[in-house]
Design a protein around this motif. Sequence first.
Motif, PDB file in Angstrom:
ATOM      1  N   ASN A 370       0.840  -1.214   0.000  1.00 18.61           N
ATOM      2  CA  ASN A 370       0.000   0.000   0.000  1.00 18.61           C
ATOM      3  C   ASN A 370       0.863   1.248   0.000  1.00 18.61           C
ATOM      4  O   ASN A 370       0.607   2.197  -0.741  1.00 18.61           O
ATOM      5  CB  ASN A 370      -0.900   0.024   1.238  1.00 18.61           C
ATOM      6  CG  ASN A 370      -2.045  -0.949   1.113  1.00 18.61           C
ATOM      7  OD1 ASN A 370      -2.312  -1.452   0.019  1.00 18.61           O
ATOM      8  ND2 ASN A 370      -2.699  -1.225   2.226  1.00 18.61           N
ATOM      9  N   TYR A 374       0.860   4.387  -2.588  1.00 22.11           N
ATOM     10  CA  TYR A 374       0.326   5.722  -2.263  1.00 22.11           C
ATOM     11  C   TYR A 374       1.405   6.783  -2.026  1.00 22.11           C
ATOM     12  O   TYR A 374       1.081   7.925  -1.716  1.00 22.11           O
ATOM     13  CB  TYR A 374      -0.601   5.633  -1.049  1.00 22.11           C
ATOM     14  CG  TYR A 374      -1.867   4.860  -1.361  1.00 22.11           C
ATOM     15  CD1 TYR A 374      -2.881   5.456  -2.122  1.00 22.11           C
ATOM     16  CD2 TYR A 374      -2.033   3.546  -0.950  1.00 22.11           C
ATOM     17  CE1 TYR A 374      -4.025   4.729  -2.441  1.00 22.11           C
ATOM     18  CE2 TYR A 374      -3.169   2.832  -1.250  1.00 22.11           C
ATOM     19  CZ  TYR A 374      -4.162   3.425  -1.992  1.00 22.11           C
ATOM     20  OH  TYR A 374      -5.282   2.730  -2.310  1.00 22.11           O
ATOM     21  N   ASN A 398       4.356   6.413   5.425  1.00 18.82           N
ATOM     22  CA  ASN A 398       4.743   6.992   4.135  1.00 18.82           C
ATOM     23  C   ASN A 398       4.121   8.365   3.969  1.00 18.82           C
ATOM     24  O   ASN A 398       3.043   8.638   4.514  1.00 18.82           O
ATOM     25  CB  ASN A 398       4.294   6.059   3.003  1.00 18.82           C
ATOM     26  CG  ASN A 398       2.789   5.977   2.904  1.00 18.82           C
ATOM     27  OD1 ASN A 398       2.147   5.336   3.721  1.00 18.82           O
ATOM     28  ND2 ASN A 398       2.211   6.651   1.921  1.00 18.82           N
ATOM     29  N   TYR A 416     -13.013  -2.604   2.070  1.00 23.21           N
ATOM     30  CA  TYR A 416     -13.138  -1.158   2.266  1.00 23.21           C
ATOM     31  C   TYR A 416     -11.984  -0.438   1.583  1.00 23.21           C
ATOM     32  O   TYR A 416     -10.816  -0.749   1.807  1.00 23.21           O
ATOM     33  CB  TYR A 416     -13.164  -0.815   3.759  1.00 23.21           C
ATOM     34  CG  TYR A 416     -13.620   0.604   3.991  1.00 23.21           C
ATOM     35  CD1 TYR A 416     -14.967   0.922   3.955  1.00 23.21           C
ATOM     36  CD2 TYR A 416     -12.697   1.634   4.189  1.00 23.21           C
ATOM     37  CE1 TYR A 416     -15.401   2.216   4.121  1.00 23.21           C
ATOM     38  CE2 TYR A 416     -13.127   2.935   4.368  1.00 23.21           C
ATOM     39  CZ  TYR A 416     -14.471   3.219   4.328  1.00 23.21           C
ATOM     40  OH  TYR A 416     -14.902   4.517   4.502  1.00 23.21           O
ATOM     41  N   ARG A 417     -12.367   0.516   0.751  1.00 20.74           N
ATOM     42  CA  ARG A 417     -11.341   1.323   0.084  1.00 20.74           C
ATOM     43  C   ARG A 417     -11.707   2.778   0.256  1.00 20.74           C
ATOM     44  O   ARG A 417     -12.849   3.160   0.036  1.00 20.74           O
ATOM     45  CB  ARG A 417     -11.261   0.957  -1.393  1.00 20.74           C
ATOM     46  CG  ARG A 417     -10.521  -0.346  -1.600  1.00 20.74           C
ATOM     47  CD  ARG A 417     -10.729  -0.875  -2.971  1.00 20.74           C
ATOM     48  NE  ARG A 417     -12.130  -1.155  -3.203  1.00 20.74           N
ATOM     49  CZ  ARG A 417     -12.564  -2.209  -3.875  1.00 20.74           C
ATOM     50  NH1 ARG A 417     -11.724  -3.065  -4.378  1.00 20.74           N
ATOM     51  NH2 ARG A 417     -13.831  -2.390  -4.067  1.00 20.74           N
ATOM     52  N   SER A 418     -10.708   3.570   0.661  1.00 17.97           N
ATOM     53  CA  SER A 418     -11.049   4.973   0.931  1.00 17.97           C
ATOM     54  C   SER A 418     -11.229   5.751  -0.362  1.00 17.97           C
ATOM     55  O   SER A 418     -12.011   6.682  -0.413  1.00 17.97           O
ATOM     56  CB  SER A 418     -10.000   5.621   1.829  1.00 17.97           C
ATOM     57  OG  SER A 418      -8.739   5.560   1.210  1.00 17.97           O
ATOM     58  N   ASP A 419     -10.509   5.367  -1.402  1.00 17.75           N
ATOM     59  CA  ASP A 419     -10.720   6.079  -2.673  1.00 17.75           C
ATOM     60  C   ASP A 419     -11.326   5.116  -3.684  1.00 17.75           C
ATOM     61  O   ASP A 419     -10.659   4.258  -4.233  1.00 17.75           O
ATOM     62  CB  ASP A 419      -9.420   6.704  -3.200  1.00 17.75           C
ATOM     63  CG  ASP A 419      -8.283   5.697  -3.265  1.00 17.75           C
ATOM     64  OD1 ASP A 419      -8.461   4.602  -2.687  1.00 17.75           O
ATOM     65  OD2 ASP A 419      -7.264   5.988  -3.898  1.00 17.75           O
ATOM     66  N   SER A 428      -6.310  -3.730  -6.641  1.00 22.94           N
ATOM     67  CA  SER A 428      -6.924  -3.302  -5.402  1.00 22.94           C
ATOM     68  C   SER A 428      -8.234  -4.043  -5.133  1.00 22.94           C
ATOM     69  O   SER A 428      -9.197  -3.885  -5.859  1.00 22.94           O
ATOM     70  CB  SER A 428      -7.173  -1.790  -5.466  1.00 22.94           C
ATOM     71  OG  SER A 428      -8.039  -1.423  -4.448  1.00 22.94           O
ATOM     72  N   ALA A 429      -8.226  -4.866  -4.122  1.00 25.10           N
ATOM     73  CA  ALA A 429      -9.467  -5.583  -3.793  1.00 25.10           C
ATOM     74  C   ALA A 429     -10.004  -5.145  -2.440  1.00 25.10           C
ATOM     75  O   ALA A 429     -11.103  -5.503  -2.055  1.00 25.10           O
ATOM     76  CB  ALA A 429      -9.221  -7.074  -3.803  1.00 25.10           C
ATOM     77  N   GLY A 430      -9.188  -4.393  -1.707  1.00 27.36           N
ATOM     78  CA  GLY A 430      -9.635  -3.936  -0.403  1.00 27.36           C
ATOM     79  C   GLY A 430      -9.611  -5.026   0.657  1.00 27.36           C
ATOM     80  O   GLY A 430     -10.302  -4.947   1.669  1.00 27.36           O
ATOM     81  N   LEU A 433      -5.744  -4.928   4.114  1.00 27.12           N
ATOM     82  CA  LEU A 433      -5.718  -4.514   5.519  1.00 27.12           C
ATOM     83  C   LEU A 433      -6.574  -5.427   6.396  1.00 27.12           C
ATOM     84  O   LEU A 433      -6.279  -5.621   7.572  1.00 27.12           O
ATOM     85  CB  LEU A 433      -6.179  -3.058   5.646  1.00 27.12           C
ATOM     86  CG  LEU A 433      -5.186  -2.018   5.089  1.00 27.12           C
ATOM     87  CD1 LEU A 433      -5.739  -0.618   5.235  1.00 27.12           C
ATOM     88  CD2 LEU A 433      -3.846  -2.123   5.801  1.00 27.12           C
TER      89      LEU A 433
END
Length: 473
Positions: A370, A374, A398, A416-419, A428-430, A433
């Motif tokens: 991640n 980012y 970071n 859950y993905r913030s963006d 990205s599968a969320g 985390l």
Amino acid sequence: MRWPNRSLTLQLGALFACVAVTVFSAVGFYLYQALALQLLERDDAELVDRLAQVRHLLEETPNLTLIHSDPHRFLDAVDRRHGLLLVVRGSDGRVLMQNSDDPVLIRPEGRLPAGAIISEAMVQTAQLANGVPIRVISAMGQVGDTGASVRIMIARTAADRAVVLAAYRLKVLSAAIVGAALTALLGFWLVRQGLRRVKALAQQAREVTAHNLTARLDGALAPEELRTLATSFNEVFDRLEYSFNNLSQFADDLAHDLRTPLNNLMIQTEVMLSQPREPEEYQNLLASNYEEVGRLARMVESMLFLARADHDQIALATERLDARTELERIAEYFEGPASDAGVSFDITASGYVLADVHLLRRAVSNLVANAVRYTPRKGVISMEAIQSTDGTTISVSNPGAGIYEEHLPRLFDRFYRSDKSRSSTSSSAGLGLAIVKSIMLLHGGSASVTSTRHGATRFSLRFPTSSGADKQT
Ligand SMILES: Nc1ncnc2c1ncn2[C@@H]1O[C@H](COP(=O)(O)OP(=O)(O)O)[C@@H](O)[C@H]1O
Ligand SMILES: [Mg+2]
């Protein structure tokens, strides 16, 4: 008799009735005994009274013959109709006067000196020849100034008393029966009233269904004793609602996340098959499909991992690991992607960490992946390990745009993905985390995040020093 399954109302009602019968009987018995004793005492006092009266009359009588010729003054004082019996005998045993010829009364007893103080204690129980019980007292008396003494015997049959007592017994018995019946009915009614509110609660609980998860028990409706029960139930419902919602969200997200790549695969393949192609084109498609299928496989694997972690089906092989070595190894692994993204690593680590090596690497790698994604170009990702008395904290931070505060509490949730804009991008599968969190829970530790807008985003993993399976220390 299987009491536990019987109606509570019936049980309590019966219990009430038993208690009432016992209490009423005990009270009735006590009152009866008290009355019997009081009647006896009253009778005895009367006997003593009459004896004194007869003695007095004797003293006023000049000589023995007058007793014989005029017994009425005596017989008025000791009235047979009230169950009183009198016998007066001379010192030679001759009967001077009597209103009963019962042989029991003629016995020579009670040799008390005349003028002695008489009291209730001298009254005795006896029985007439016909079996009727009597209370009897006897004493000597003096006739006028002649100095002649006579023997007086006064008795009273228990008939009067027995009649009163019998009537009383009947009254007490019927009062006890009626009282017990009334109390039982009242108890039954009270219990029913009390249980009505339990029924109302049960009715409310029945209304909580999969389609109506928000319904709750009304604590105000519950009696005080049941309020904690209602609160506990509501807490259970809260947890169920939360889990249920999570589960449906999970199913929704899962369907959504699987649909897009599967659709891509199908459309691309369909287009390719619609007309003959060059071998190179097939090769390209297969390569792209392979990548997509690989992503799906990883996603399914991630979900399986989460499911197994949820059910505690993952066995930990905890080891004492050197923190710096592990972090350096992970940084090395990410060298390629990092240099592609134009970012670098800075490692500050000391001490050891107690963890399952594969799971630790997986968790930290997810964070580093991640971070690499980012961090803006030329950014530095710092990896730290700090050991304290109760555990080791590994953190990855970071620079970058940061995460809005409102996303932070849910960041570790599945899918859950913030963006959302990035959600359709390839990798990205969320789930990354969510897996980190599961791994930390397996270790008895925790994962947390802090982030400031356009500042640093920092993920921290806390591994306790005494985790469940310390193999080496
Ligand atoms: N270092 C980071 N900086 C900013 N946002 C991050 C960072 N790490 C994670 N996030 C946010 O958390 C979300 C969840 O991360 P993750 O569970 O790894 O899923 P994924 O990486 O598949 O999107 C990411 O989509 C991203 O929005
Ligand atoms: Mg990720």
